[in-house]
Design a protein around this motif. Structure first.
Motif, short mmCIF file in Angstrom:
data_model
loop_
_atom_site.label_atom_id
_atom_site.label_comp_id
_atom_site.label_asym_id
_atom_site.label_seq_id
_atom_site.Cartn_x
_atom_site.Cartn_y
_atom_site.Cartn_z
N THR A 117 -9.53 2.54 10.41
CA THR A 117 -10.72 3.23 9.91
C THR A 117 -10.51 4.71 9.80
N VAL A 118 -9.35 5.21 10.23
CA VAL A 118 -9.07 6.64 10.16
C VAL A 118 -8.26 6.93 8.91
N PRO A 119 -8.77 7.76 8.00
CA PRO A 119 -8.00 8.06 6.77
C PRO A 119 -6.63 8.60 7.10
N GLY A 120 -5.65 8.16 6.29
CA GLY A 120 -4.29 8.66 6.47
C GLY A 120 -3.43 7.78 7.35
N GLN A 121 -4.07 6.88 8.13
CA GLN A 121 -3.27 5.99 8.97
C GLN A 121 -2.94 4.72 8.19
N THR A 122 -1.74 4.21 8.41
CA THR A 122 -1.30 3.01 7.71
C THR A 122 -2.04 1.80 8.23
N PRO A 123 -2.57 0.94 7.34
CA PRO A 123 -3.27 -0.24 7.81
C PRO A 123 -2.31 -1.19 8.49
N PRO A 124 -2.80 -2.01 9.42
CA PRO A 124 -1.92 -2.93 10.13
C PRO A 124 -1.40 -4.00 9.20
N SER A 125 -0.26 -4.59 9.55
CA SER A 125 0.29 -5.68 8.76
C SER A 125 -0.51 -6.94 9.00
N SER A 126 -0.34 -7.92 8.09
CA SER A 126 -1.09 -9.16 8.23
C SER A 126 -0.69 -9.91 9.49
N TRP A 142 -3.82 -11.09 -5.08
CA TRP A 142 -4.32 -10.17 -4.05
C TRP A 142 -4.12 -10.70 -2.64
N ASP A 143 -3.40 -11.81 -2.49
CA ASP A 143 -3.29 -12.45 -1.18
C ASP A 143 -2.65 -11.57 -0.12
N ALA A 144 -1.75 -10.67 -0.51
CA ALA A 144 -1.09 -9.81 0.46
C ALA A 144 -1.87 -8.54 0.74
N VAL A 145 -2.79 -8.17 -0.16
CA VAL A 145 -3.56 -6.93 0.00
C VAL A 145 -4.86 -7.16 0.75
N ALA A 146 -5.56 -8.24 0.42
CA ALA A 146 -6.89 -8.47 0.98
C ALA A 146 -6.92 -8.48 2.51
N HIS A 174 6.13 -3.69 -12.09
CA HIS A 174 4.73 -3.81 -12.53
C HIS A 174 3.85 -4.48 -11.49
N TRP A 175 4.42 -5.33 -10.65
CA TRP A 175 3.62 -6.20 -9.77
C TRP A 175 3.37 -5.53 -8.43
N ILE A 176 2.68 -4.42 -8.46
CA ILE A 176 2.47 -3.59 -7.27
C ILE A 176 1.74 -4.34 -6.15
N PRO A 177 0.68 -5.10 -6.42
CA PRO A 177 -0.02 -5.76 -5.29
C PRO A 177 0.87 -6.67 -4.47
N GLU A 178 1.83 -7.35 -5.10
CA GLU A 178 2.73 -8.22 -4.35
C GLU A 178 3.92 -7.46 -3.78
N GLU A 179 4.39 -6.46 -4.51
CA GLU A 179 5.62 -5.77 -4.13
C GLU A 179 5.38 -4.67 -3.08
N ARG A 180 4.24 -3.99 -3.17
CA ARG A 180 3.94 -2.90 -2.25
C ARG A 180 2.51 -3.05 -1.68
N PRO A 181 2.20 -4.19 -1.06
CA PRO A 181 0.82 -4.42 -0.61
C PRO A 181 0.33 -3.43 0.43
#
Length: 300
Positions: A5-14, A62-66, A280-287
């Protein structure tokens, strides 16, 4: 663990989301005679992020991003769009005009009783997201567009850069029958082209299942075939909501010309993110990187 919830911090992995399965449900809603489906997931009380897929993909893109957005406290609505959803495949090219695609997103928001949401789109989904933000800024809390630039910037790039050469396939898709045969040929030129663009074998297998076997290819082509009926309007106007545009420098379909011109069409807080080395496939390649940008924009 970083606080998502803190801007700038990396979200946790799945992998760090815990053993409890996240809340997820399929919802349906109607618009005229068409019946759509969407995947509603994440915290029920979280701010809503609408995720719009592109061509030739569906909600699984969007399975890796959501899950990363859920971990940061966001609820996601992933729309199976017009022409792709088996119960929303109208005939006729005019049925796939941008104004209709924008209307589908508004119908999703209305069905969920949402006055506004954060809107994210990739590829054609980005074009729709730009259209929603331009024509209905009151319904968009923030915009994150991925790969496809603002539509006016894209049109300009077709004239002054190499974008016209990159977009040769749009003309091919106007032909009757032939594109369907090429795109549905098992192991044919379409699959080889997708692999050249960066799709993995797993992604191509999903393409075979979700697009070819499920009969979604003609509907996806309908979006391209509606382009001759496009007319300037609110959906291509300047955007006045906080916006992030994410582009990758190894995208063979979308060049730097439109990417760099997009800033001229946003009259709000704007951030341009270039992902070096990504296809091109950013959501899967760099989620993880994409999720971080979505979260930062939504929290800004």
């Amino acid at each position: 663990m970083a606080d998502p919830t803190v801007p700038g911090q990396t979200p946790p992995s799945s992998e760090s989301l815990g053993s409890e399965p996240p809340r997820s449900a399929e919802i349906t809603f109607s618009r005229g005679r068409l019946r759509f489906r969407a995947i509603d997931s994440g915290p029920a009380d979280g701010e809503v992020v609408v995720l719009l897929h592109g061509f030739p993909q569906r909600t699984s893109s969007w399975d890796a991003v959501a899950p990363l957005l859920h971990a940061a406290g966001f609820r996601t609505l992933v729309l199976d769009q017009r022409g792709y959803c088996s119960t929303a495949r109208p005939r006729g090219r005019r049925a796939y005009r941008l104004s209709e695609l924008v209307g589908d997103v508004l119908a999703l928001l209305d069905s969920a009783n949402l006055p506004a949401a954060h809107v994210v789109g990739h590829d054609w989904g980005a074009a729709v997201a730009w259209g929603v933000a331009a024509a209905h800024p009151d319904r968009v809390r923030s915009l994150t567009a991925v790969s496809v630039p603002h539509l006016a910037a894209f049109r300009r790039a077709m004239i002054v850069s190499d974008q016209l050469l990159r977009s040769w396939y749009i003309g091919f898709f106007q032909l009757p029958w032939v594109p369907e045969r090429v795109l549905t040929s098992d192991g044919g030129p379409a699959e080889r082209a997708l692999a050249t663009m960066g799709m993995t074998p797993e992604m191509i297998a999903r393409y075979r299942s979700e697009m070819v076997a499920d009969g979604a290819v003609p509907g996806g082509l309908g979006w391209y075939r509606a382009l001759p009926f496009a007319s300037p309007g609110k959906a291509t106007a300047r955007v006045r909501v906080p916006t992030t545009f994410v582009w990758s420098d190894h995208d063979p379909a979308l060049g730097r010309g439109g990417a760099e011109r997009t800033a001229h069409y946003v009259d709000a807080d704007y951030r341009f993110v270039e992902m070096s080395g990504a296809s091109h496939w950013i959501p899967e390649e760099r989620p993880a990187e994409l999720a971080e940008e979505i979260i930062a924009r939504a929290q800004s």
